[in-house]
Design a protein around this motif. Structure first.
Motif, PDB file in Angstrom:
ATOM      1  N   GLU A 145       0.842  -1.192   0.000  1.00  0.00           N
ATOM      2  CA  GLU A 145       0.000   0.000   0.000  1.00  0.00           C
ATOM      3  C   GLU A 145       0.881   1.248   0.000  1.00  0.00           C
ATOM      4  O   GLU A 145       1.953   1.259   0.606  1.00  0.00           O
ATOM      5  CB  GLU A 145      -0.863  -0.022   1.266  1.00  0.00           C
ATOM      6  CG  GLU A 145      -1.731   1.185   1.449  1.00  0.00           C
ATOM      7  CD  GLU A 145      -2.536   1.075   2.732  1.00  0.00           C
ATOM      8  OE1 GLU A 145      -2.005   1.430   3.793  1.00  0.00           O
ATOM      9  OE2 GLU A 145      -3.686   0.629   2.651  1.00  0.00           O
ATOM     10  N   THR A 146       0.441   2.284  -0.672  1.00  0.00           N
ATOM     11  CA  THR A 146       1.148   3.560  -0.648  1.00  0.00           C
ATOM     12  C   THR A 146       0.518   4.439   0.428  1.00  0.00           C
ATOM     13  O   THR A 146      -0.693   4.585   0.483  1.00  0.00           O
ATOM     14  CB  THR A 146       1.055   4.271  -2.008  1.00  0.00           C
ATOM     15  OG1 THR A 146       1.608   3.414  -2.998  1.00  0.00           O
ATOM     16  CG2 THR A 146       1.821   5.579  -1.977  1.00  0.00           C
ATOM     17  N   LYS A 147       1.355   5.005   1.273  1.00  0.00           N
ATOM     18  CA  LYS A 147       0.874   5.866   2.352  1.00  0.00           C
ATOM     19  C   LYS A 147       1.470   7.259   2.175  1.00  0.00           C
ATOM     20  O   LYS A 147       2.674   7.395   1.915  1.00  0.00           O
ATOM     21  CB  LYS A 147       1.295   5.291   3.703  1.00  0.00           C
ATOM     22  CG  LYS A 147       0.895   6.135   4.885  1.00  0.00           C
ATOM     23  CD  LYS A 147       1.350   5.464   6.183  1.00  0.00           C
ATOM     24  CE  LYS A 147       1.126   6.354   7.384  1.00  0.00           C
ATOM     25  NZ  LYS A 147       1.647   5.740   8.630  1.00  0.00           N
ATOM     26  N   ASN A 205       3.860  20.890  10.294  1.00  0.00           N
ATOM     27  CA  ASN A 205       4.918  21.891  10.069  1.00  0.00           C
ATOM     28  C   ASN A 205       6.147  21.308   9.362  1.00  0.00           C
ATOM     29  O   ASN A 205       7.279  21.767   9.595  1.00  0.00           O
ATOM     30  CB  ASN A 205       5.345  22.529  11.396  1.00  0.00           C
ATOM     31  CG  ASN A 205       4.176  23.077  12.157  1.00  0.00           C
ATOM     32  OD1 ASN A 205       3.285  23.700  11.577  1.00  0.00           O
ATOM     33  ND2 ASN A 205       4.129  22.828  13.448  1.00  0.00           N
ATOM     34  N   GLY A 206       5.918  20.305   8.512  1.00  0.00           N
ATOM     35  CA  GLY A 206       7.041  19.649   7.862  1.00  0.00           C
ATOM     36  C   GLY A 206       6.687  19.037   6.532  1.00  0.00           C
ATOM     37  O   GLY A 206       5.733  19.460   5.866  1.00  0.00           O
ATOM     38  N   PRO A 207       7.454  18.038   6.127  1.00  0.00           N
ATOM     39  CA  PRO A 207       7.326  17.478   4.780  1.00  0.00           C
ATOM     40  C   PRO A 207       6.136  16.548   4.592  1.00  0.00           C
ATOM     41  O   PRO A 207       5.380  16.265   5.523  1.00  0.00           O
ATOM     42  CB  PRO A 207       8.631  16.697   4.638  1.00  0.00           C
ATOM     43  CG  PRO A 207       8.924  16.233   6.021  1.00  0.00           C
ATOM     44  CD  PRO A 207       8.505  17.374   6.908  1.00  0.00           C
ATOM     45  N   ILE A 208       6.007  16.089   3.380  1.00  0.00           N
ATOM     46  CA  ILE A 208       5.040  15.051   3.033  1.00  0.00           C
ATOM     47  C   ILE A 208       5.810  13.740   2.977  1.00  0.00           C
ATOM     48  O   ILE A 208       6.742  13.606   2.175  1.00  0.00           O
ATOM     49  CB  ILE A 208       4.399  15.344   1.656  1.00  0.00           C
ATOM     50  CG1 ILE A 208       3.666  16.679   1.685  1.00  0.00           C
ATOM     51  CG2 ILE A 208       3.477  14.202   1.244  1.00  0.00           C
ATOM     52  CD1 ILE A 208       3.216  17.167   0.306  1.00  0.00           C
ATOM     53  N   LEU A 209       5.448  12.816   3.835  1.00  0.00           N
ATOM     54  CA  LEU A 209       6.105  11.513   3.850  1.00  0.00           C
ATOM     55  C   LEU A 209       5.356  10.571   2.927  1.00  0.00           C
ATOM     56  O   LEU A 209       4.128  10.447   3.016  1.00  0.00           O
ATOM     57  CB  LEU A 209       6.128  10.930   5.262  1.00  0.00           C
ATOM     58  CG  LEU A 209       6.849  11.743   6.328  1.00  0.00           C
ATOM     59  CD1 LEU A 209       6.845  10.980   7.656  1.00  0.00           C
ATOM     60  CD2 LEU A 209       8.264  12.077   5.913  1.00  0.00           C
ATOM     61  N   VAL A 210       6.086   9.927   2.026  1.00  0.00           N
ATOM     62  CA  VAL A 210       5.509   8.949   1.103  1.00  0.00           C
ATOM     63  C   VAL A 210       6.213   7.623   1.336  1.00  0.00           C
ATOM     64  O   VAL A 210       7.449   7.573   1.354  1.00  0.00           O
ATOM     65  CB  VAL A 210       5.680   9.377  -0.368  1.00  0.00           C
ATOM     66  CG1 VAL A 210       4.989   8.396  -1.301  1.00  0.00           C
ATOM     67  CG2 VAL A 210       5.161  10.790  -0.591  1.00  0.00           C
ATOM     68  N   SER A 211       5.441   6.568   1.528  1.00  0.00           N
ATOM     69  CA  SER A 211       6.052   5.256   1.726  1.00  0.00           C
ATOM     70  C   SER A 211       5.213   4.196   1.034  1.00  0.00           C
ATOM     71  O   SER A 211       4.037   4.386   0.772  1.00  0.00           O
ATOM     72  CB  SER A 211       6.180   4.935   3.219  1.00  0.00           C
ATOM     73  OG  SER A 211       4.910   4.910   3.828  1.00  0.00           O
ATOM     74  N   GLY A 212       5.869   3.085   0.739  1.00  0.00           N
ATOM     75  CA  GLY A 212       5.186   1.978   0.070  1.00  0.00           C
ATOM     76  C   GLY A 212       5.693   1.825  -1.343  1.00  0.00           C
ATOM     77  O   GLY A 212       6.878   1.980  -1.608  1.00  0.00           O
ATOM     78  N   THR A 213       4.778   1.551  -2.255  1.00  0.00           N
ATOM     79  CA  THR A 213       5.128   1.392  -3.666  1.00  0.00           C
ATOM     80  C   THR A 213       4.709   2.650  -4.417  1.00  0.00           C
ATOM     81  O   THR A 213       3.536   3.008  -4.420  1.00  0.00           O
ATOM     82  CB  THR A 213       4.412   0.167  -4.263  1.00  0.00           C
ATOM     83  OG1 THR A 213       4.777  -0.983  -3.519  1.00  0.00           O
ATOM     84  CG2 THR A 213       4.788  -0.017  -5.716  1.00  0.00           C
ATOM     85  N   PHE A 214       5.687   3.330  -5.016  1.00  0.00           N
ATOM     86  CA  PHE A 214       5.383   4.574  -5.732  1.00  0.00           C
ATOM     87  C   PHE A 214       6.547   4.932  -6.641  1.00  0.00           C
ATOM     88  O   PHE A 214       7.650   4.387  -6.502  1.00  0.00           O
ATOM     89  CB  PHE A 214       5.141   5.736  -4.747  1.00  0.00           C
ATOM     90  CG  PHE A 214       6.309   6.024  -3.857  1.00  0.00           C
ATOM     91  CD1 PHE A 214       7.305   6.905  -4.231  1.00  0.00           C
ATOM     92  CD2 PHE A 214       6.433   5.377  -2.627  1.00  0.00           C
ATOM     93  CE1 PHE A 214       8.400   7.155  -3.421  1.00  0.00           C
ATOM     94  CE2 PHE A 214       7.527   5.624  -1.801  1.00  0.00           C
ATOM     95  CZ  PHE A 214       8.508   6.507  -2.197  1.00  0.00           C
ATOM     96  N   VAL A 215       6.326   5.808  -7.571  1.00  0.00           N
ATOM     97  CA  VAL A 215       7.386   6.425  -8.361  1.00  0.00           C
ATOM     98  C   VAL A 215       7.197   7.930  -8.267  1.00  0.00           C
ATOM     99  O   VAL A 215       6.087   8.402  -8.015  1.00  0.00           O
ATOM    100  CB  VAL A 215       7.380   5.984  -9.848  1.00  0.00           C
ATOM    101  CG1 VAL A 215       7.646   4.498  -9.962  1.00  0.00           C
ATOM    102  CG2 VAL A 215       6.091   6.374 -10.523  1.00  0.00           C
ATOM    103  N   ILE A 216       8.278   8.667  -8.453  1.00  0.00           N
ATOM    104  CA  ILE A 216       8.212  10.125  -8.497  1.00  0.00           C
ATOM    105  C   ILE A 216       8.755  10.552  -9.847  1.00  0.00           C
ATOM    106  O   ILE A 216       9.833  10.109 -10.256  1.00  0.00           O
ATOM    107  CB  ILE A 216       9.024  10.770  -7.360  1.00  0.00           C
ATOM    108  CG1 ILE A 216       8.468  10.321  -6.008  1.00  0.00           C
ATOM    109  CG2 ILE A 216       8.992  12.296  -7.480  1.00  0.00           C
ATOM    110  CD1 ILE A 216       9.248  10.843  -4.823  1.00  0.00           C
ATOM    111  N   GLN A 217       8.009  11.413 -10.530  1.00  0.00           N
ATOM    112  CA  GLN A 217       8.411  11.895 -11.843  1.00  0.00           C
ATOM    113  C   GLN A 217       8.628  13.396 -11.799  1.00  0.00           C
ATOM    114  O   GLN A 217       7.948  14.115 -11.054  1.00  0.00           O
ATOM    115  CB  GLN A 217       7.327  11.576 -12.878  1.00  0.00           C
ATOM    116  CG  GLN A 217       7.097  10.087 -13.064  1.00  0.00           C
ATOM    117  CD  GLN A 217       5.967   9.810 -14.037  1.00  0.00           C
ATOM    118  OE1 GLN A 217       5.026  10.587 -14.147  1.00  0.00           O
ATOM    119  NE2 GLN A 217       6.062   8.697 -14.735  1.00  0.00           N
TER     120      GLN A 217
END
Ligand code: FES
Length: 70
Positions: free
Chosen positions: A3-5, A11-23
């Motif tokens: 799952e992608t979370k 007051n900080g970043p966006i955390l992305v975890s799991g299966t994903f790509v960034i373009q």
């Protein structure tokens, strides 16, 4: 496939975890070096865009997002 979370840190970043790509803006995939978790800057002050480098701590970035209870 995991799952992608996506978590909006107070007051900080966006955390992305799991299966994903960034373009990038042209659709080219950014090399994550095998990482399955990244912190994306949302304060605009990072020196390592698009990733958080901790600059939000010194630029007085404020964002407290809460899920609606309705
Ligand atoms: S959110 Fe961390 S440097 Fe911008």
């Amino acid at each position: 496939m995991s799952e992608t979370k996506i978590q909006l840190r107070d007051n900080g970043p966006i955390l992305v975890s799991g299966t994903f790509v960034i373009q990038d803006g042209e659709g080219n995939q950014i090399d994550l070096g095998g990482k399955t978790s990244v912190a994306l800057c949302r304060c605009g002050h990072t020196g390592n865009s698009p990733f958080c480098d901790g600059a939000h701590k010194t630029c007085e970035f404020a964002a407290l997002n809460r899920a609606s209870s309705t």
